[in-house]
Design an enzyme around this catalytic site. Structure first.
Site, PDB file in Angstrom:
ATOM      1  N   GLY A 191       0.896  -0.944  -0.090  1.00  0.00           N
ATOM      2  CA  GLY A 191      -0.555  -0.036  -0.234  1.00  0.00           C
ATOM      3  C   GLY A 191       0.826   1.362   0.566  1.00  0.00           C
ATOM      4  O   GLY A 191       2.180   1.430   0.413  1.00  0.00           O
ATOM      5  N   GLN A 199       3.575   9.925   0.703  1.00  0.00           N
ATOM      6  CA  GLN A 199       4.483   9.128   0.621  1.00  0.00           C
ATOM      7  C   GLN A 199       5.425   9.588  -0.717  1.00  0.00           C
ATOM      8  O   GLN A 199       6.959   9.084  -0.806  1.00  0.00           O
ATOM      9  CB  GLN A 199       4.021   8.008   0.389  1.00  0.00           C
ATOM     10  CG  GLN A 199       3.892   7.145   2.520  1.00  0.00           C
ATOM     11  CD  GLN A 199       4.146   5.976   2.270  1.00  0.00           C
ATOM     12  OE1 GLN A 199       3.349   5.795   2.028  1.00  0.00           O
ATOM     13  NE2 GLN A 199       4.846   5.270   2.749  1.00  0.00           N
ATOM     14  N   CYS A 214       7.185  -0.088   6.469  1.00  0.00           N
ATOM     15  CA  CYS A 214       6.562   1.632   5.148  1.00  0.00           C
ATOM     16  C   CYS A 214       7.806   1.623   4.725  1.00  0.00           C
ATOM     17  O   CYS A 214       8.775   1.376   5.011  1.00  0.00           O
ATOM     18  CB  CYS A 214       6.377   2.469   6.753  1.00  0.00           C
ATOM     19  SG  CYS A 214       6.394   3.560   5.972  1.00  0.00           S
ATOM     20  N   LEU A 215       7.180   1.964   3.521  1.00  0.00           N
ATOM     21  CA  LEU A 215       7.687   2.752   2.514  1.00  0.00           C
ATOM     22  C   LEU A 215       8.996   3.520   2.601  1.00  0.00           C
ATOM     23  O   LEU A 215      10.415   3.983   2.197  1.00  0.00           O
ATOM     24  CB  LEU A 215       7.913   2.352   1.200  1.00  0.00           C
ATOM     25  CG  LEU A 215       7.028   1.004   0.682  1.00  0.00           C
ATOM     26  CD1 LEU A 215       6.161   1.143  -0.654  1.00  0.00           C
ATOM     27  CD2 LEU A 215       8.030   0.129   0.100  1.00  0.00           C
ATOM     28  N   HIS A 264      -3.137   1.738   7.721  1.00  0.00           N
ATOM     29  CA  HIS A 264      -1.988   2.085   7.870  1.00  0.00           C
ATOM     30  C   HIS A 264      -1.823   3.242   7.216  1.00  0.00           C
ATOM     31  O   HIS A 264      -1.403   4.688   7.262  1.00  0.00           O
ATOM     32  CB  HIS A 264      -1.210   0.831   7.366  1.00  0.00           C
ATOM     33  CG  HIS A 264       0.333   1.609   7.377  1.00  0.00           C
ATOM     34  ND1 HIS A 264       2.004   0.977   8.239  1.00  0.00           N
ATOM     35  CD2 HIS A 264       0.574   2.031   6.001  1.00  0.00           C
ATOM     36  CE1 HIS A 264       2.205   1.466   7.490  1.00  0.00           C
ATOM     37  NE2 HIS A 264       2.169   2.471   6.772  1.00  0.00           N
ATOM     38  N   GLU A 265      -2.279   3.355   6.210  1.00  0.00           N
ATOM     39  CA  GLU A 265      -2.584   3.887   5.066  1.00  0.00           C
ATOM     40  C   GLU A 265      -2.991   5.369   5.435  1.00  0.00           C
ATOM     41  O   GLU A 265      -2.771   6.689   4.632  1.00  0.00           O
ATOM     42  CB  GLU A 265      -2.619   3.378   4.166  1.00  0.00           C
ATOM     43  CG  GLU A 265      -1.724   2.903   3.566  1.00  0.00           C
ATOM     44  CD  GLU A 265      -0.133   2.573   2.418  1.00  0.00           C
ATOM     45  OE1 GLU A 265      -0.425   3.858   2.762  1.00  0.00           O
ATOM     46  OE2 GLU A 265       0.250   0.993   3.325  1.00  0.00           O
ATOM     47  N   HIS A 320      -1.495   8.016   7.211  1.00  0.00           N
ATOM     48  CA  HIS A 320       0.089   8.613   6.745  1.00  0.00           C
ATOM     49  C   HIS A 320      -1.000   9.921   6.259  1.00  0.00           C
ATOM     50  O   HIS A 320      -0.674  11.136   6.290  1.00  0.00           O
ATOM     51  CB  HIS A 320      -0.103   7.505   5.282  1.00  0.00           C
ATOM     52  CG  HIS A 320       1.438   7.312   5.730  1.00  0.00           C
ATOM     53  ND1 HIS A 320       2.560   7.371   6.447  1.00  0.00           N
ATOM     54  CD2 HIS A 320       1.541   5.659   5.616  1.00  0.00           C
ATOM     55  CE1 HIS A 320       3.542   6.425   6.408  1.00  0.00           C
ATOM     56  NE2 HIS A 320       2.622   5.460   5.231  1.00  0.00           N
TER      57      HIS A 320
END
Ligand code: NI
Length: 187
Positions: A49, A54, A102-103, A144-145, A148
């Site tokens: 995701g 991000q 996380c990226l 999680h997304e 953000h």
């Protein structure tokens, strides 16, 4: 042609800002391009995701694209799904612990409590309101997304004692020790 976007790294201020609602959705070429590029960038990085902040865009847009990979061997397979202006409702609050990464923070894994089941309402690219119910891993990715979009990172709500390096996480994957580590953490 989709292009690879640069991923903001933890510490960058864009990741701590509240993203703005998207107002003009229908026939918005910029939004369509962003979503295609987010899907491409997420899949290239073996992510499950990604959220618009991000990739340095302060809009309330997320892509959920769960699939099994070296980073997430147990992830279920799904078609990438873009959610615009998503809103989560939790009718039956019940937290479960699970592993996240996380990226924007490569190399760190942690155990994070999330709601087991969520109801979500969002707009698709035609501006149509869609509702869905998700459980377990995909519900975790969505939470999680959406965090953000509110300037929150996964480690904000993780027990710091669970912080684990990527190499140690991969060792747990090989040894089948992921669940055991969660059980130990709960004590
Ligand atoms: Ni993330």
């Amino acid at each position: 042609m989709a292009k690879l976007l640069q991923i903001a790294q933890a510490g960058n201020r864009i990741l701590r800002q509240r993203a703005e609602k998207v107002e003009n959705i229908k026939h918005n070429g910029e939004l369509l391009r962003l979503i295609n590029d987010m899907i491409y960038t997420c899949q290239d990085a073996d992510g499950v995701g990604i959220a618009a902040p991000q990739v340095y865009v302060p809009w309330r847009v997320i892509v959920v694209a769960s699939k099994p990979s070296a980073r997430y061997p147990q992830a279920p397979q799904m078609e990438p799904l873009a959610m615009i202006n998503p809103v989560i409702v939790v009718p039956k609050p019940a937290l479960v612990d699970g592993w996240e990464g996380c990226l924007s923070m490569p190399g760190l894994r942690a155990i994070v409590p999330r709601h087991k089941e969520i109801h979500i309402s969002f707009l698709d690219l035609s501006g149509t309101r869609i509702s869905g119910v998700y459980q377990d891993f995909v519900a975790r990715v969505i939470q999680h997304e959406v965090d953000h979009l509110d300037g929150k990172m996964f480690f904000d709500c993780a027990d710091p004692r669970s912080f684990t390096s990527e190499s140690e996480f991969q060792r747990l994957v090989r040894n089948g020790g992921l669940e055991e580590a969660i059980a130990k953490m709960a004590k």
